[in-house]
Write an enzyme that holds these catalytic residues in place. Sequence first.
Site, PDB file in Angstrom:
ATOM      1  N   TYR A 193       0.795  -1.224   0.000  1.00  4.91           N
ATOM      2  CA  TYR A 193       0.000   0.000   0.000  1.00  4.91           C
ATOM      3  C   TYR A 193       0.833   1.283   0.000  1.00  4.91           C
ATOM      4  CZ  TYR A 193      -3.636  -3.346   1.016  1.00  4.91           C
ATOM      5  OH  TYR A 193      -4.488  -4.421   0.941  1.00  4.91           O
ATOM      6  N   HIS A 229      -4.841   5.974  -0.547  1.00  3.87           N
ATOM      7  CA  HIS A 229      -5.385   5.708   0.785  1.00  3.87           C
ATOM      8  C   HIS A 229      -4.343   5.940   1.880  1.00  3.87           C
ATOM      9  CE1 HIS A 229      -9.304   4.649   2.034  1.00  3.87           C
ATOM     10  NE2 HIS A 229      -9.174   3.354   2.204  1.00  3.87           N
ATOM     11  N   PHE A 232      -5.696  -2.217   9.362  1.00  8.92           N
ATOM     12  CA  PHE A 232      -6.205  -1.749   8.083  1.00  8.92           C
ATOM     13  C   PHE A 232      -7.143  -0.565   8.300  1.00  8.92           C
ATOM     14  CE2 PHE A 232      -4.465  -5.748   6.783  1.00  8.92           C
ATOM     15  CZ  PHE A 232      -3.942  -5.442   5.533  1.00  8.92           C
ATOM     16  N   ASN A 237     -10.131   0.306   7.592  1.00  5.81           N
ATOM     17  CA  ASN A 237     -11.500   0.133   8.085  1.00  5.81           C
ATOM     18  C   ASN A 237     -11.565  -0.174   9.571  1.00  5.81           C
ATOM     19  OD1 ASN A 237     -11.966   0.425   5.383  1.00  5.81           O
ATOM     20  ND2 ASN A 237     -12.846  -1.593   5.083  1.00  5.81           N
ATOM     21  N   ASN A 257     -14.399   4.924   5.348  1.00  4.02           N
ATOM     22  CA  ASN A 257     -14.512   3.868   6.355  1.00  4.02           C
ATOM     23  C   ASN A 257     -13.558   4.038   7.532  1.00  4.02           C
ATOM     24  OD1 ASN A 257     -16.657   2.507   5.138  1.00  4.02           O
ATOM     25  ND2 ASN A 257     -15.269   1.409   3.776  1.00  4.02           N
TER      26      ASN A 257
END
EC number: 3.1.1.29
Length: 177
Positions: A18, A23, A65, A67, A113
């Site tokens: 990532y 994000h 993560f 969320n 989220n």
Amino acid sequence: MNNSPLLVVGLGNPGPKYVGTRHNIGFEVAEELVSRSFGSFSVHKRSNTDIAQLPGLIVAKPRSFMNLSGTPIRALCDFFKISPANVIVVHDELELDFGSVKLRQGGGDHGHNGLKSTSKSLGTKDYWKLSMGIGRPPGRMDPASFVLKPFGKQELADIPIMAADAADLVEKHLQQG
């Protein structure tokens, strides 16, 4: 603000997969803040985060993560006795043009989220949100796919500027108390 430190949490997803994605722009801001003070991150096992303790400021990057970001943020607030009013969550924002940076207190999560998880864990939406504009996905691309894609070459060149602008806002907020 009370006498507790300001907690700045850069949101992102853990792992090399990532790095450099939209994000994870919150991590870029966290790293900029820490590098300005010549600080370094260390693991805070109780909250499952990487943190840097700076004068009047704790900077964190959750190891969970996106969320599930609320759980480590709540753990940090409990451990350091920080109220939601002293929390700034740095996140990617589809509803802002790329390059825009905006600090606001309270308000909605705009479908993010990580913010939903944070609001649920803190029991309030009344914390600070530092929104990093990443723009809308092109054409009919799914927003969930867009945020997990790396920045383009031209965008990538602007990320240090955005991170610096965001860090400036945090420092100004800290000075104004």
